[in-house]
Every structure is written in C-alpha cells, then in structure tokens.
Design a protein around this motif. Structure first.
Motif, short mmCIF file in Angstrom:
data_model
loop_
_atom_site.label_atom_id
_atom_site.label_comp_id
_atom_site.label_asym_id
_atom_site.label_seq_id
_atom_site.Cartn_x
_atom_site.Cartn_y
_atom_site.Cartn_z
N GLY A 139 -0.60 -4.26 -6.67
CA GLY A 139 0.20 -4.48 -7.87
C GLY A 139 1.55 -5.11 -7.64
N GLN A 140 1.91 -5.34 -6.37
CA GLN A 140 3.25 -5.84 -6.06
C GLN A 140 3.20 -7.30 -5.61
OE1 GLN A 140 5.63 -3.69 -6.96
NE2 GLN A 140 3.83 -2.49 -7.51
N GLY A 141 2.97 -8.19 -6.56
CA GLY A 141 2.88 -9.60 -6.22
C GLY A 141 3.01 -10.48 -7.44
N SER A 142 2.91 -11.78 -7.20
CA SER A 142 3.07 -12.78 -8.26
C SER A 142 2.02 -13.88 -8.10
CB SER A 142 4.47 -13.41 -8.21
OG SER A 142 5.47 -12.44 -8.27
N LYS A 143 1.75 -14.56 -9.20
CA LYS A 143 0.80 -15.67 -9.17
C LYS A 143 1.49 -16.92 -8.61
CE LYS A 143 -1.57 -13.85 -13.25
NZ LYS A 143 -1.94 -14.08 -14.66
N GLN A 144 0.76 -17.65 -7.79
CA GLN A 144 1.29 -18.89 -7.21
C GLN A 144 0.51 -20.07 -7.79
OE1 GLN A 144 3.67 -19.10 -4.58
NE2 GLN A 144 3.59 -21.31 -4.39
N ILE B 240 0.82 -1.21 0.00
CA ILE B 240 0.00 0.00 0.00
C ILE B 240 0.86 1.27 0.00
CG2 ILE B 240 -1.97 -1.09 1.13
CD1 ILE B 240 -1.02 0.10 3.76
N ASP B 241 2.13 1.13 0.38
CA ASP B 241 3.02 2.29 0.40
C ASP B 241 3.93 2.37 -0.83
OD1 ASP B 241 2.08 3.03 2.93
OD2 ASP B 241 3.56 1.78 3.97
N TYR B 242 3.83 1.38 -1.69
CA TYR B 242 4.80 1.27 -2.78
C TYR B 242 4.81 2.51 -3.68
CZ TYR B 242 7.17 -0.36 -6.98
OH TYR B 242 8.02 -0.47 -8.04
N LYS B 243 3.66 2.95 -4.10
CA LYS B 243 3.59 4.07 -5.04
C LYS B 243 4.24 5.31 -4.45
CE LYS B 243 0.39 6.76 -7.88
NZ LYS B 243 -1.04 6.97 -8.26
N ARG B 244 3.94 5.60 -3.16
CA ARG B 244 4.50 6.79 -2.53
C ARG B 244 6.02 6.73 -2.45
NH1 ARG B 244 2.60 6.16 2.10
NH2 ARG B 244 4.28 6.19 3.64
N PHE B 245 6.54 5.56 -2.06
CA PHE B 245 7.99 5.44 -1.93
C PHE B 245 8.67 5.40 -3.30
CE2 PHE B 245 7.06 4.35 2.44
CZ PHE B 245 8.14 4.91 3.11
N LYS B 246 7.97 4.87 -4.29
CA LYS B 246 8.54 4.86 -5.64
C LYS B 246 8.76 6.27 -6.13
CE LYS B 246 9.90 3.03 -9.52
NZ LYS B 246 11.22 2.35 -9.61
N GLU B 247 7.79 7.13 -5.89
CA GLU B 247 7.90 8.53 -6.31
C GLU B 247 9.02 9.23 -5.55
OE1 GLU B 247 4.00 10.02 -5.61
OE2 GLU B 247 3.15 9.14 -7.44
N LYS B 248 9.13 8.97 -4.25
CA LYS B 248 10.16 9.60 -3.44
C LYS B 248 11.56 9.14 -3.85
CE LYS B 248 7.58 10.52 0.82
NZ LYS B 248 8.04 11.90 1.03
N SER B 249 11.68 7.85 -4.23
CA SER B 249 13.00 7.29 -4.54
C SER B 249 13.62 7.95 -5.76
CB SER B 249 12.90 5.78 -4.77
OG SER B 249 12.21 5.48 -5.98
N GLU B 250 12.80 8.52 -6.62
CA GLU B 250 13.31 9.16 -7.82
C GLU B 250 13.98 10.50 -7.52
OE1 GLU B 250 9.92 9.32 -10.35
OE2 GLU B 250 9.85 7.14 -10.66
N GLU B 251 13.70 11.06 -6.33
CA GLU B 251 14.26 12.36 -5.98
C GLU B 251 15.16 12.32 -4.75
OE1 GLU B 251 11.00 15.01 -5.45
OE2 GLU B 251 10.29 14.83 -7.53
N GLU B 252 15.02 11.30 -3.92
CA GLU B 252 15.75 11.26 -2.65
C GLU B 252 16.86 10.22 -2.69
OE1 GLU B 252 13.15 11.14 0.71
OE2 GLU B 252 11.77 12.61 -0.15
#
Length: 577
Positions: free
Chosen positions: A355-360, A281-293
C-alpha cells in the motif's frame, strides 16, 4: 513515551571520543557567510543511525558503491555544487557562485573564501585543480571521468586565481553543471601519493581516520569493520547557525553496521537508533507503534527508482530464427497498448508495496520536480480496452479463449525478472495473471540477476524483462538508455542508425536539450521525449515505492524527502536534550 536508550558500552565509547567544540569560525571571518535559516538549535549530543554494510574504501574518487561514496563519504567531503534535498535544484557548495559564457562553453567557478579543511589548512583553487587532475588521470579507476567526457574530450581547466577556476568545454553541454558533483580532495594530503603512483591504494579502510581530511560537516574518528563508524563534528566547518556559530549542531554521529534490514528495524524498535528507513512490509506495525511511542512516521513520497516491463524489439534476437512472429507481436503498438491497459497498478501497490507506493507513467522519476511531465498519456487498468487494442492489432480468440495472432499462432511468451527481488517478483506475478486473463500464455520466471543482464545487454535472446533503474534529476544521465545507439537502449540497443522515426526524434531532443542552458526550454525537450515514450510504449512502467522514514521526536530541523532522505541537511539537525 518510552525514553530513547543507548547501551552503556556505546555511551562509554562516545564519552572517550567526545570533545568540546570551539566556535573557531565566525561570520566575520567568512567573506560570504552561509547562515542557516532554520530555527536555532542546540550544540552537542550523539546521533545514532545504521548502515547495512561496511564501506569498501574511504577514497571518494574511486568509490563505486553507495556504502562508501554516498552514505559515509558524502558527509566528510563536499563538491563545487550540490543538489537541494527538497527542491532537487543545483545550489552552491564550495563554489559560492559560477558564470556560464554566452556560447555555453566556458564555466567559471568562484570559490568560497575562508573555508578550511578539517585539519585547519585553507581550501583553495589548487585543491579543485588537483581533484580534476585525479579524475582526468586514466590510471585512476573512477566513474567521475566518464560523465566529464564531452564529444570525446575531457574539458580543459585552469586556475585563474586563488579562489577562481575555469573549465572550457569543446561544445555547449548543459548537463555539465550536474556532472560537477565530484568530491573535492585536499592536495596537501594526497598529492605526494599521486605523484608516487600510490593514489589508488590511498585512504583504504585500514587508514587511520585522522588522516582522512575533508571540508564537510563531519570527520571520521573511528571505524571497526562489521561494527560501527564514528564521526565527530568538523570544528572548522564553514556553514553557520543563526547566532554565527559553526555548524553542525550534533557533536557525535555513530553509524552501527547491521548487515540486515531486520536488524535495523529491531534496533529502532528497541529505542537504540534515531532514524529508520521503513520497508513497506513493516509499515503497518511501525504506524501503530508511532501513535504511542517517541517517533513519527514520515512518508517522503515516491522514490526516484523505476520498475518497468521492456519488450524485445531487436531484429538481432537469435530466438527469432525459431519464433519470428514474436517480433511482429511486440512491434505492434496495439499489442503494447493492450499490455499497458492490463497493468493493475492499484493491486501492484497494495500487494507488492504493501500500500505504500505510487503509479509511474513516465520515464522521468515521479518526484523529479524540474523535468517530470505529468500530462503524458496514461493507461488506466481496463481489460476491455486491452481486448479492443488486441483486435485492432489483428489478434483474436479461439473457442478455448486462447489469444491467437492473424496467422494462428498462440500468443505465448516469457517474462523474466531478477530472482530474490521480492517486489519485482510480486509485480511479475500480477502482470502475468492479468495477461493470462487476456488469453495469453505467460511463462513468468525469476532468474539470476547476472544471467538476466547478460540476456538483456549482450545476448538479446529474451521476450520481455521486468527490470528497473535508479533514476535521478538530470535526464541526460539516462542518455545511454534513451539514445538509439546507447548500450542500455534495452529494447533494441546499439543501433547504427535509429530504427524508427520516433527514436530518431528522441535522439534529436536529447541533443537539443544538452546544448540548451535554459531550464524551461530543456524541460520542453524532455517533456516531449516523455510523451513519445508514453505513446510508443517500448517500456511500460509499473509502480514505485514510497520513501518512508521513522524519525525520533528528539531530532529537530528535519525536512524529509525521497530525494534527500532525513540527513541531507545534517549540519542543521539537532537533538533536543
């Protein structure tokens, strides 16, 4: 980029406990030096990470929860063998090598010479024998003993010489090496308390950290309940950097105890920690931050955990007195295939895992590089195929579009999962929606976890349950689930004899795999087992989350994986200063 910040109070604390490490161990002093192949790092610095909860004990033999046994003690104590955090293969640790007899019943371990405990005392075979004396002692509550029992017996073991120990098994047992992952303890520190019957109270959380002695890369120097654990590099550690100096590189390691994932995320966002396990649930926010920080977001791939729907195929289900037809439904392979085709795993990944997963598809965890069979039968989402399977099974639809069986009973059943697990509740709702689209009446209910496990394990009065397992590398560790007499054989546990031919065949495959030491042959046996489960579908797998980590740019030599995380090779990591 925003510079990494540490609070003034924490810096003062670190300064008080800092010391100048001496390179007391050189390649010449080790008979068989382990030398890092990673780029040469810089010694010094302080790593700051978080822990969700306090440890319950500092005694690794009796530790039952990961807050004690893995995330803390795993860096202070070592084992005879370990698993590589990238390949997951078993590698030497305190044992430099081992030999297995031709009959597979005798294991001889050759210990590293020149290894010292963090207090300077030499590590020898006496410490290994002492540790297994502890594990064998039935007055000591340890899970390490259970995995050592083979055909009802604890292996015989003895000291051959100062650097050699031998184990004799009652019968060949290939998973034995995997089960040699118990932490080795110092005899010179704990023998007296054991003889006095006080071992179970030794090394509790009130113990002076200076008294806790290991051979691992770190030693503990301070612990404040609910606040922090502080560790410092073990100056006697036996692994060496490319220049022949003692590892680890990082001098201090502070573990802040947060109590919540929200606090962990906040501390990382404020620049106060080096590593964060990122929730979907936090992935999108941290993805955006990682591009600048000043950090990277690393996807370690699927975790070893699994989530699946299990059917109740147990004829001892007390509910069958009122609804005997349900066993007939669940026992129909066509019905189970229809349910499998109704699993919309793309939606599960998007909605339940952000969106951050795989099929088992298999009972073996997706990242298991050794034993996973990727060619098992798969059931891609297809409601038309699901309807075809239902028709083959004698089901039909009335004028209202309701699914009924050949005797006119409407198909209605319950799906349970443990309340409070957001991912499983979301998965359950997605599954229920698709089954309703097939005309079934589904009652989806989150229940208390302990209540659910009682229904699953002892009362046997459920229809279906959505649950999961942690998973691991060695398939035999799950034998209690897959063998027909297993207590965790969830769809029909504790069978006196296999209820079906395919369950009997799985029993045979597990026995053969346990008695075979050749990895390729074992993989064949376990590969066939996976094919049977995928074909017969007593459980239907869903999706698994990916292990996502945020890692500061200043932390070097990392090899991040779902199995090993970020710090599996902590002794090689260093901070760019």
């Amino acid at each position: 980029m925003e510079k990494f910040r540490v609070s003034a109070v924490l810096l003062i604390f670190i300064f008080i406990f800092s010391f100048i490490l001496s390179s007391s161990l050189t390649a010449a002093e080790l008979k068989d030096p382990w030398i890092s192949q990673k780029p040469q790092g810089k010694h010094g610095g302080t790593l700051i990470t978080t822990l969700l909860s306090d440890p319950k004990t500092f005694n690794p033999i009796i530790a039952a929860e990961t807050s004690s046994s893995g995330v803390v003690m795993g860096y202070i104590f070592e084992r005879l063998v370990t698993r590589n955090g990238v390949t997951t293969e078993i590698e030497p640790e305190l044992a430099k090598d081992w030999k297995i007899s031709e009959d597979g019943k005798t294991y001889t371990f050759y210990l590293r010479e020149g290894v010292n405990w963090s207090d300077g005392e030499e590590f020898t075979a006496d410490d290994v024998i002492f540790t297994f004396d502890l594990i064998k002692d039935e007055s000591i509550p340890t899970g390490s003993r259970d995995v050592m029992i083979i055909d009802g017996e604890f292996p015989q073991y003895k000291k051959i010489d100062k650097y050699t120990v031998e184990f004799k098994l009652p019968e060949p047992f290939a998973p034995f090496l995997n089960n040699m992952l118990a932490p080795i303890l110092p005899k010179h520190r704990l023998y007296k308390s054991w003889q006095q019957g006080k071992f179970n109270s030794s090394w509790g959380i009130n113990t002076d950290p200076a008294d806790i002695i290991g051979t691992g890369p770190y030693k503990m120097v301070d612990y404040k309940n609910g606040e922090r654990i502080v560790m410092q590099a073990n100056q006697n550690y036996w692994r060496l950097d490319p220049e022949g100096r003692s590892l680890p590189y990082i001098k201090n390691w502070v573990r802040i105890i947060t109590g919540s994932q929200e606090t962990e995320s906040l501390l990382f966002e404020k620049g106060e920690t080096h590593i964060l396990g990122v929730r979907g649930i936090d992935y999108k926010r941290f993805k955006e931050k990682s591009e600048e920080e000043d950090f990277d977001l690393i996807d370690g791939g699927p975790t070893f955990s699994t989530n699946f729907l299990v059917f109740n195929l147990n004829p001892r289900n007390p509910k069958l007195e009122e609804e005997p037809w349900k066993l007939e439904w669940f026992s129909s392979i066509h019905f189970r295939r229809a349910v499998a085709y109704s699993f919309d795993k793309n939606t599960m990944i998007d909605q339940a895992l952000a969106g951050q997963g795989s099929k088992q598809w298999s009972p073996i965890s997706t990242p298991n590089k050794i034993y996973l069979n990727e060619n098992v039968k798969k059931y891609p989402y297809n409601l038309e195929k699901a309807r075809e399977e239902l028709q083959k099974g004698g089901f039909s639809w009335n004028d209202a579009g309701e699914l009924i069986d050949k005797n006119g009973h409407r198909v209605e059943f319950n799906i349970l999962t443990n309340a409070g697990n957001d991912v499983r509740e979301a998965l359950m709702n997605i599954i229920s929606t698709e089954l309703r689209n097939l005309g079934m009446k589904i009652n989806a209910t989150p229940v208390d976890f302990n209540r659910m496990t009682s229904m699953l394990m002892s009362e046997w009065n459920f229809d279906t349950i959505l649950i999961g397992l942690t998973g691991g590398v060695e398939p035999h560790s799950g034998s209690n689930v897959w063998l027909s007499h297993g207590h965790l054989h969830m769809w029909n546990p504790r069978q006196e004899k296999p209820a079906t031919d395919w369950e009997a065949h799985i029993d045979e495959l597990f026995i053969k795999a346990a008695q075979t030491h050749e990895v390729e042959k074992r993989a064949e046996y376990y590969g066939e087992f996976q094919e049977i489960i995928a074909e017969k579908l007593p459980v239907i797998y869903t999706v698994v989350p990916n292990a996502i980590y945020a890692v500061r740019d200043s932390l070097k030599n990392t090899e991040v994986t779902a199995y090993g995380g970020v710090t599996w090779n902590i002794y090689e990591l260093y901070l760019e200063q």
